[in-house]
Design a protein around this motif. Structure first.
Motif, PDB file in Angstrom:
ATOM      1  N   MET A 123       0.839  -1.169   0.000  1.00 14.57           N
ATOM      2  CA  MET A 123       0.000   0.000   0.000  1.00 14.57           C
ATOM      3  C   MET A 123       0.892   1.243   0.000  1.00 14.57           C
ATOM      4  SD  MET A 123      -2.864   1.124   2.732  1.00 14.57           S
ATOM      5  CE  MET A 123      -4.343   0.790   1.875  1.00 14.57           C
ATOM      6  N   ALA A 124       0.526   2.220  -0.793  1.00 10.69           N
ATOM      7  CA  ALA A 124       1.313   3.448  -0.908  1.00 10.69           C
ATOM      8  C   ALA A 124       0.960   4.427   0.203  1.00 10.69           C
ATOM      9  CB  ALA A 124       1.061   4.096  -2.262  1.00 10.69           C
ATOM     10  N   ASP A 125       1.983   5.064   0.752  1.00 13.58           N
ATOM     11  CA  ASP A 125       1.775   6.094   1.763  1.00 13.58           C
ATOM     12  C   ASP A 125       1.540   7.460   1.132  1.00 13.58           C
ATOM     13  OD1 ASP A 125       2.100   4.309   3.849  1.00 13.58           O
ATOM     14  OD2 ASP A 125       4.255   4.654   3.953  1.00 13.58           O
ATOM     15  N   LEU A 126       2.056   7.629  -0.082  1.00 13.33           N
ATOM     16  CA  LEU A 126       1.965   8.927  -0.731  1.00 13.33           C
ATOM     17  C   LEU A 126       1.881   8.725  -2.235  1.00 13.33           C
ATOM     18  CD1 LEU A 126       2.275  12.082  -0.598  1.00 13.33           C
ATOM     19  CD2 LEU A 126       4.727  11.688  -0.813  1.00 13.33           C
ATOM     20  N   VAL A 127       0.951   9.389  -2.848  1.00 11.24           N
ATOM     21  CA  VAL A 127       0.829   9.361  -4.298  1.00 11.24           C
ATOM     22  C   VAL A 127       0.914  10.797  -4.785  1.00 11.24           C
ATOM     23  CG1 VAL A 127      -0.653   8.815  -6.245  1.00 11.24           C
ATOM     24  CG2 VAL A 127      -0.595   7.299  -4.264  1.00 11.24           C
ATOM     25  N   VAL A 128       1.816  11.049  -5.707  1.00 16.40           N
ATOM     26  CA  VAL A 128       1.999  12.396  -6.237  1.00 16.40           C
ATOM     27  C   VAL A 128       1.700  12.375  -7.727  1.00 16.40           C
ATOM     28  CG1 VAL A 128       3.641  14.260  -6.625  1.00 16.40           C
ATOM     29  CG2 VAL A 128       3.761  12.915  -4.525  1.00 16.40           C
ATOM     30  N   LEU A 129       0.782  13.217  -8.128  1.00 17.75           N
ATOM     31  CA  LEU A 129       0.474  13.371  -9.541  1.00 17.75           C
ATOM     32  C   LEU A 129       0.991  14.737  -9.965  1.00 17.75           C
ATOM     33  CD1 LEU A 129      -3.199  12.064  -9.505  1.00 17.75           C
ATOM     34  CD2 LEU A 129      -1.133  10.795 -10.103  1.00 17.75           C
ATOM     35  N   ALA A 130       2.019  14.741 -10.748  1.00 18.36           N
ATOM     36  CA  ALA A 130       2.628  16.008 -11.146  1.00 18.36           C
ATOM     37  C   ALA A 130       2.849  16.024 -12.654  1.00 18.36           C
ATOM     38  CB  ALA A 130       3.955  16.196 -10.428  1.00 18.36           C
ATOM     39  N   THR A 131       2.704  17.188 -13.217  1.00 13.86           N
ATOM     40  CA  THR A 131       2.994  17.339 -14.638  1.00 13.86           C
ATOM     41  C   THR A 131       4.472  17.622 -14.809  1.00 13.86           C
ATOM     42  OG1 THR A 131       2.515  19.693 -14.538  1.00 13.86           O
ATOM     43  CG2 THR A 131       0.703  18.235 -15.144  1.00 13.86           C
ATOM     44  N   GLY A 132       5.004  17.304 -15.946  1.00 14.71           N
ATOM     45  CA  GLY A 132       6.408  17.571 -16.221  1.00 14.71           C
ATOM     46  C   GLY A 132       6.672  19.061 -16.345  1.00 14.71           C
ATOM     47  N   MET A 133       7.883  19.458 -16.035  1.00 17.33           N
ATOM     48  CA  MET A 133       8.249  20.872 -16.141  1.00 17.33           C
ATOM     49  C   MET A 133       9.107  21.079 -17.371  1.00 17.33           C
ATOM     50  SD  MET A 133       9.162  21.966 -12.271  1.00 17.33           S
ATOM     51  CE  MET A 133       8.852  23.690 -12.481  1.00 17.33           C
ATOM     52  N   MET A 134       8.799  22.127 -18.100  1.00 13.47           N
ATOM     53  CA  MET A 134       9.595  22.518 -19.255  1.00 13.47           C
ATOM     54  C   MET A 134       9.798  24.022 -19.159  1.00 13.47           C
ATOM     55  SD  MET A 134       8.691  21.852 -23.184  1.00 13.47           S
ATOM     56  CE  MET A 134       9.207  22.977 -24.420  1.00 13.47           C
ATOM     57  N   PRO A 135      11.044  24.475 -19.082  1.00 15.07           N
ATOM     58  CA  PRO A 135      11.270  25.913 -18.938  1.00 15.07           C
ATOM     59  C   PRO A 135      10.853  26.666 -20.192  1.00 15.07           C
ATOM     60  CG  PRO A 135      13.335  24.789 -19.342  1.00 15.07           C
ATOM     61  CD  PRO A 135      12.289  23.723 -19.182  1.00 15.07           C
ATOM     62  N   SER A 136      10.401  27.891 -20.010  1.00 11.56           N
ATOM     63  CA  SER A 136       9.996  28.696 -21.167  1.00 11.56           C
ATOM     64  C   SER A 136      11.183  28.986 -22.078  1.00 11.56           C
ATOM     65  CB  SER A 136       9.355  30.003 -20.708  1.00 11.56           C
ATOM     66  OG  SER A 136      10.272  30.761 -19.956  1.00 11.56           O
ATOM     67  N   THR A 137      12.398  28.923 -21.532  1.00  3.28           N
ATOM     68  CA  THR A 137      13.585  29.164 -22.351  1.00  3.28           C
ATOM     69  C   THR A 137      13.897  27.991 -23.272  1.00  3.28           C
ATOM     70  OG1 THR A 137      14.964  28.360 -20.543  1.00  3.28           O
ATOM     71  CG2 THR A 137      14.657  30.742 -20.708  1.00  3.28           C
ATOM     72  N   ALA A 138      13.214  26.865 -23.094  1.00  4.40           N
ATOM     73  CA  ALA A 138      13.437  25.724 -23.979  1.00  4.40           C
ATOM     74  C   ALA A 138      12.984  26.051 -25.399  1.00  4.40           C
ATOM     75  CB  ALA A 138      12.699  24.497 -23.462  1.00  4.40           C
ATOM     76  N   LEU A 139      11.958  26.881 -25.524  1.00  2.00           N
ATOM     77  CA  LEU A 139      11.440  27.243 -26.844  1.00  2.00           C
ATOM     78  C   LEU A 139      11.810  28.660 -27.255  1.00  2.00           C
ATOM     79  CD1 LEU A 139       7.859  25.716 -26.492  1.00  2.00           C
ATOM     80  CD2 LEU A 139       9.859  24.711 -27.603  1.00  2.00           C
ATOM     81  N   HIS A 140      11.831  29.580 -26.299  1.00  2.00           N
ATOM     82  CA  HIS A 140      12.080  30.992 -26.597  1.00  2.00           C
ATOM     83  C   HIS A 140      13.218  31.496 -25.724  1.00  2.00           C
ATOM     84  CE1 HIS A 140       8.338  30.916 -28.803  1.00  2.00           C
ATOM     85  NE2 HIS A 140       7.741  30.412 -27.738  1.00  2.00           N
ATOM     86  N   ARG A 141      14.391  31.555 -26.295  1.00  4.58           N
ATOM     87  CA  ARG A 141      15.550  32.027 -25.536  1.00  4.58           C
ATOM     88  C   ARG A 141      15.650  33.539 -25.642  1.00  4.58           C
ATOM     89  NH1 ARG A 141      19.364  26.949 -26.400  1.00  4.58           N
ATOM     90  NH2 ARG A 141      17.948  25.556 -25.325  1.00  4.58           N
ATOM     91  N   PRO A 142      15.876  34.222 -24.519  1.00  2.43           N
ATOM     92  CA  PRO A 142      15.956  35.682 -24.562  1.00  2.43           C
ATOM     93  C   PRO A 142      17.164  36.145 -25.374  1.00  2.43           C
ATOM     94  CG  PRO A 142      16.323  34.847 -22.328  1.00  2.43           C
ATOM     95  CD  PRO A 142      16.021  33.686 -23.192  1.00  2.43           C
ATOM     96  N   PRO A 143      16.958  37.073 -26.309  1.00  4.17           N
ATOM     97  CA  PRO A 143      18.075  37.540 -27.141  1.00  4.17           C
ATOM     98  C   PRO A 143      19.027  38.434 -26.352  1.00  4.17           C
ATOM     99  CG  PRO A 143      16.096  38.778 -27.641  1.00  4.17           C
ATOM    100  CD  PRO A 143      15.704  37.695 -26.658  1.00  4.17           C
ATOM    101  N   GLY A 144      20.296  38.336 -26.668  1.00  2.04           N
ATOM    102  CA  GLY A 144      21.289  39.205 -26.053  1.00  2.04           C
ATOM    103  C   GLY A 144      21.691  38.833 -24.647  1.00  2.04           C
ATOM    104  N   VAL A 145      21.215  37.713 -24.140  1.00  2.00           N
ATOM    105  CA  VAL A 145      21.567  37.290 -22.786  1.00  2.00           C
ATOM    106  C   VAL A 145      22.575  36.146 -22.899  1.00  2.00           C
ATOM    107  CG1 VAL A 145      20.702  36.389 -20.601  1.00  2.00           C
ATOM    108  CG2 VAL A 145      19.283  37.931 -21.957  1.00  2.00           C
ATOM    109  N   PRO A 146      23.791  36.334 -22.359  1.00  2.00           N
ATOM    110  CA  PRO A 146      24.831  35.301 -22.489  1.00  2.00           C
ATOM    111  C   PRO A 146      24.641  34.155 -21.496  1.00  2.00           C
ATOM    112  CG  PRO A 146      25.677  37.131 -21.227  1.00  2.00           C
ATOM    113  CD  PRO A 146      24.276  37.509 -21.648  1.00  2.00           C
ATOM    114  N   VAL A 147      23.692  33.292 -21.785  1.00  2.00           N
ATOM    115  CA  VAL A 147      23.363  32.191 -20.877  1.00  2.00           C
ATOM    116  C   VAL A 147      23.545  30.875 -21.616  1.00  2.00           C
ATOM    117  CG1 VAL A 147      21.538  31.161 -19.479  1.00  2.00           C
ATOM    118  CG2 VAL A 147      21.690  33.632 -19.671  1.00  2.00           C
ATOM    119  N   ASN A 148      24.112  29.893 -20.927  1.00  2.00           N
ATOM    120  CA  ASN A 148      24.236  28.552 -21.489  1.00  2.00           C
ATOM    121  C   ASN A 148      23.070  27.706 -21.010  1.00  2.00           C
ATOM    122  OD1 ASN A 148      26.751  29.082 -22.725  1.00  2.00           O
ATOM    123  ND2 ASN A 148      27.764  28.794 -20.761  1.00  2.00           N
ATOM    124  N   TYR A 149      22.589  26.833 -21.886  1.00  2.00           N
ATOM    125  CA  TYR A 149      21.448  25.980 -21.576  1.00  2.00           C
ATOM    126  C   TYR A 149      21.831  24.523 -21.759  1.00  2.00           C
ATOM    127  CZ  TYR A 149      18.928  30.355 -22.263  1.00  2.00           C
ATOM    128  OH  TYR A 149      18.499  31.642 -22.174  1.00  2.00           O
TER     129      TYR A 149
END
Length: 72
Positions: A1-27
């Protein structure tokens, strides 16, 4: 029997699709931010985290930024 059940959606950062221009960031291959010179990501921008871990990570990023500014 489970003591805890977690239903969570996956996380995807907004920078995965739209990277801010001019910001020197590595992904990673999933679009999460990697720390670099002068850039300190914090919390869910780096990886999926729980709220308590986000607070600790944000504090760490703030301290790194302060230390970096003091060294200059």
């Amino acid at each position: 029997m489970a003591d805890l059940v977690v239903l969570a959606t996956g996380m995807m950062p907004s920078t995965a699709l739209h990277r801010p221009p001019g910001v020197p960031v590595n992904y990673d291959e999933d679009g999460f931010v990697l720390d670099g010179v002068g850039v300190y990501g914090a919390g869910c921008v780096k990886k999926p985290m729980e709220v308590s871990a986000v607070v600790q990570d944000a504090t760490s990023a703030a301290l790194k930024a302060i230390q970096s500014a003091v060294r200059r």
